[in-house]
Design a protein around this motif. Sequence first.
Motif, PDB file in Angstrom:
ATOM      1  N   ARG A 118       3.715  -4.105  -5.655  1.00 17.09           N
ATOM      2  CA  ARG A 118       3.411  -3.257  -4.437  1.00 17.09           C
ATOM      3  C   ARG A 118       4.625  -3.363  -3.481  1.00 17.09           C
ATOM      4  NH1 ARG A 118      -1.923  -6.620  -3.664  1.00 17.09           N
ATOM      5  NH2 ARG A 118      -0.739  -8.755  -3.185  1.00 17.09           N
ATOM      6  N   THR A 119       5.619  -4.386  -3.170  1.00 15.23           N
ATOM      7  CA  THR A 119       6.928  -4.459  -2.495  1.00 15.23           C
ATOM      8  C   THR A 119       7.718  -3.307  -2.880  1.00 15.23           C
ATOM      9  OG1 THR A 119       6.534  -6.578  -2.272  1.00 15.23           O
ATOM     10  CG2 THR A 119       8.530  -5.665  -1.531  1.00 15.23           C
ATOM     11  N   LEU A 120       7.861  -3.054  -4.417  1.00 13.86           N
ATOM     12  CA  LEU A 120       8.613  -2.245  -4.879  1.00 13.86           C
ATOM     13  C   LEU A 120       8.369  -0.752  -4.625  1.00 13.86           C
ATOM     14  CD1 LEU A 120       9.547  -3.550  -8.522  1.00 13.86           C
ATOM     15  CD2 LEU A 120      11.032  -3.333  -6.704  1.00 13.86           C
ATOM     16  N   LYS A 121       6.933  -0.463  -4.776  1.00 13.30           N
ATOM     17  CA  LYS A 121       6.390   0.711  -4.370  1.00 13.30           C
ATOM     18  C   LYS A 121       6.801   1.035  -2.969  1.00 13.30           C
ATOM     19  CE  LYS A 121       1.790   2.976  -4.195  1.00 13.30           C
ATOM     20  NZ  LYS A 121       0.306   2.567  -4.317  1.00 13.30           N
ATOM     21  N   GLU A 122       6.702  -0.127  -1.991  1.00 10.95           N
ATOM     22  CA  GLU A 122       7.011   0.387  -0.610  1.00 10.95           C
ATOM     23  C   GLU A 122       8.544   0.639  -0.364  1.00 10.95           C
ATOM     24  OE1 GLU A 122       6.571  -2.353   3.460  1.00 10.95           O
ATOM     25  OE2 GLU A 122       5.243  -3.004   1.809  1.00 10.95           O
ATOM     26  N   LEU A 123       9.550   0.140  -1.054  1.00 10.45           N
ATOM     27  CA  LEU A 123      11.001   0.005  -0.964  1.00 10.45           C
ATOM     28  C   LEU A 123      11.176   1.527  -1.440  1.00 10.45           C
ATOM     29  CD1 LEU A 123      12.382  -3.345  -2.111  1.00 10.45           C
ATOM     30  CD2 LEU A 123      12.484  -2.256   0.385  1.00 10.45           C
ATOM     31  N   ARG A 124      10.365   1.873  -2.512  1.00 12.55           N
ATOM     32  CA  ARG A 124      10.770   3.282  -3.196  1.00 12.55           C
ATOM     33  C   ARG A 124      10.048   4.395  -2.044  1.00 12.55           C
ATOM     34  NH1 ARG A 124       9.877   1.616  -9.171  1.00 12.55           N
ATOM     35  NH2 ARG A 124       7.726   1.113  -8.233  1.00 12.55           N
ATOM     36  N   ALA A 125       8.829   4.188  -1.553  1.00 11.23           N
ATOM     37  CA  ALA A 125       8.474   5.032  -0.572  1.00 11.23           C
ATOM     38  C   ALA A 125       9.335   5.247   0.512  1.00 11.23           C
ATOM     39  CB  ALA A 125       7.059   4.595  -0.099  1.00 11.23           C
ATOM     40  N   ALA A 126       9.937   4.178   1.073  1.00  5.33           N
ATOM     41  CA  ALA A 126      10.872   4.248   2.304  1.00  5.33           C
ATOM     42  C   ALA A 126      12.142   4.939   1.846  1.00  5.33           C
ATOM     43  CB  ALA A 126      11.057   2.757   2.782  1.00  5.33           C
ATOM     44  N   GLY A 127      12.448   5.326   0.431  1.00  3.63           N
ATOM     45  CA  GLY A 127      13.587   5.914   0.053  1.00  3.63           C
ATOM     46  C   GLY A 127      14.814   4.832   0.092  1.00  3.63           C
ATOM     47  N   LEU A 128      14.573   3.613  -0.133  1.00  6.23           N
ATOM     48  CA  LEU A 128      15.696   2.689   0.094  1.00  6.23           C
ATOM     49  C   LEU A 128      16.221   2.327  -1.303  1.00  6.23           C
ATOM     50  CD1 LEU A 128      14.131   0.170   2.910  1.00  6.23           C
ATOM     51  CD2 LEU A 128      16.113   1.673   2.966  1.00  6.23           C
ATOM     52  N   ILE A 129      15.468   2.369  -2.469  1.00  5.53           N
ATOM     53  CA  ILE A 129      16.050   2.227  -3.646  1.00  5.53           C
ATOM     54  C   ILE A 129      15.113   3.441  -4.571  1.00  5.53           C
ATOM     55  CG2 ILE A 129      16.144  -0.167  -3.428  1.00  5.53           C
ATOM     56  CD1 ILE A 129      13.438  -0.494  -5.039  1.00  5.53           C
ATOM     57  N   ARG A 130      15.715   3.302  -5.765  1.00  7.83           N
ATOM     58  CA  ARG A 130      15.089   4.144  -6.783  1.00  7.83           C
ATOM     59  C   ARG A 130      15.266   3.082  -7.955  1.00  7.83           C
ATOM     60  NH1 ARG A 130      18.260   9.298  -7.101  1.00  7.83           N
ATOM     61  NH2 ARG A 130      19.004   8.535  -5.134  1.00  7.83           N
ATOM     62  N   LEU A 131      14.265   2.886  -9.130  1.00  7.05           N
ATOM     63  CA  LEU A 131      14.183   2.198 -10.100  1.00  7.05           C
ATOM     64  C   LEU A 131      13.284   2.599 -10.949  1.00  7.05           C
ATOM     65  CD1 LEU A 131      14.795  -0.673 -10.866  1.00  7.05           C
ATOM     66  CD2 LEU A 131      12.896  -1.817  -9.700  1.00  7.05           C
TER      67      LEU A 131
END
Lengths: 244, 244
Positions: free
Chosen positions: A195-208
């Motif tokens: 869930r948290t990775l999804k959120e960081l991705r959605a915020a444009g902070l990371i790509r993974l």
Amino acid sequence: MPNPLVRKLENFIRLTSEEKQALEKIAQPTRRLGPREDVVRDGDRPRHVNVVLEGWACRYKQLEDGRRQVISIFLPGDLCDPHVFVLRKMDHSLGTLTSVVLAEIPETAIREITQQYPRVAEALWWEMLVTAAIQREWTVSLGQRLATERLGHLFCELFLRLRAVGMTNDTSCEFPITQADLGDAMGLSTVHINRTLKELRAAGLIRLRGRQLTIPDFSALQAASLFDPSYLHYERDPLNTAED
Amino acid sequence: MPNPLVRKLENFIRLTSEEKQALEKIAQPTRRLGPREDVVRDGDRPRHVNVVLEGWACRYKQLEDGRRQVISIFLPGDLCDPHVFVLRKMDHSLGTLTSVVLAEIPETAIREITQQYPRVAEALWWEMLVTAAIQREWTVSLGQRLATERLGHLFCELFLRLRAVGMTNDTSCEFPITQADLGDAMGLSTVHINRTLKELRAAGLIRLRGRQLTIPDFSALQAASLFDPSYLHYERDPLNTAED
DNA sequence: GCCCAAAATTAACCTGCGTTAGTTCCGCTC
DNA sequence: GAGCGGAACTAACGCAGGTTAATTTTGGGC
């Protein structure tokens, strides 16, 4: 491909080529392991100092009821407790996260090199103190940071540590560890990591994707994670240092 | 009242009286502080090695937004980073929890005593490695243990550490720290610390009134907290060692 | 290109702990 | 022994993250 231990220590002191050669000589590959294998087990008597040459490993501790905490992550160039021999027994285990190549350095070799080369001894002191500082920062993360901050902070830390051994290019690095292991390290469930990775991705902070991490805007992730790199004690800011 | 540093180190190696005298000489009181004062502040250049002679102190780190994590607790006999000078700047603060008496040991004194007395050097190695082990165990607590387990584990740890410097009698010890500070150390809110203490009391696992902690049945608390003392690396089990 | 196991992802529901806003207690000073 | 400030304690409510149980995707091995 220079020796990652040498490369790492040179973030603190520039070493003479004699010192580098001495280090490279004792940090030669002696053991290869697959993913998810134990290097040393809780309760064992320590026999060598392990240095990671390739791959990712970790310290971990397993509670009686099966709960598992990953206590620290080892990247290429990291070495586990240069003076571990003082204690009779391991109080935790070392395990691999990916396939790993290790150098197993005997106690005598550490003693000899530090006696002969005081600057190497000092560099190893620096290494130990920074390792302790990283452990303290994990304490702060687990105690105070929310899941997004905690993961973001880890990404910042690992990115800088990988950059210090030349294992990043521009804004990307390999990121070969599973969400389950990430959870064990961050004190979060696998589901919540996801869930948290999804959120960081959605915020444009990371790509993974796959095993590749990209941090498009480091300072944005840094701000979102309350990451202050000073605990890593790099003399030269690795974000602004040109590659050799 | 023997020097608590000497007393602590003797849990690992029995020292000669010459070695003890040398240690006592460099670990003399040089500074007195009240409760809730800073000893060294984040960003300062470290000037001495601090040894706690009386009272309780801590490492802590404060985030930009005010959140505070107590990273470790220092009891009498504890010493902070014998080789901290290698790093130019503190990456965290040291502060008092109660009134404290410190010995401030200069870098040179540490270097001299370790060069002259290899057994003291080895004892300091042991001290550093145990400190690191305690930090790892805090990582496990914060990552995996529930509030009751986490607090119970801390009580077990502090009781054994206090016993190692002769500061317990039978099943009791001084416990002079506030619930707010306990919260900052355990990553829990003050309110939840209070709830959890109530629960531990109701279960008969602890008594805690004023500044006095009693653990009526150590092994019961140990079992409830998944506490395994091996990470403290006392050669002789301090629970079964007669007082000198 | 198919198979398989491991890894990633998601949804629905639940709980441990945080937050807010108090009240009560204790130890100290005068 | 009255008064004060800090610490201890409590209740009501809310939320971050856990749990369970699927489904889907991925990456090797052949």
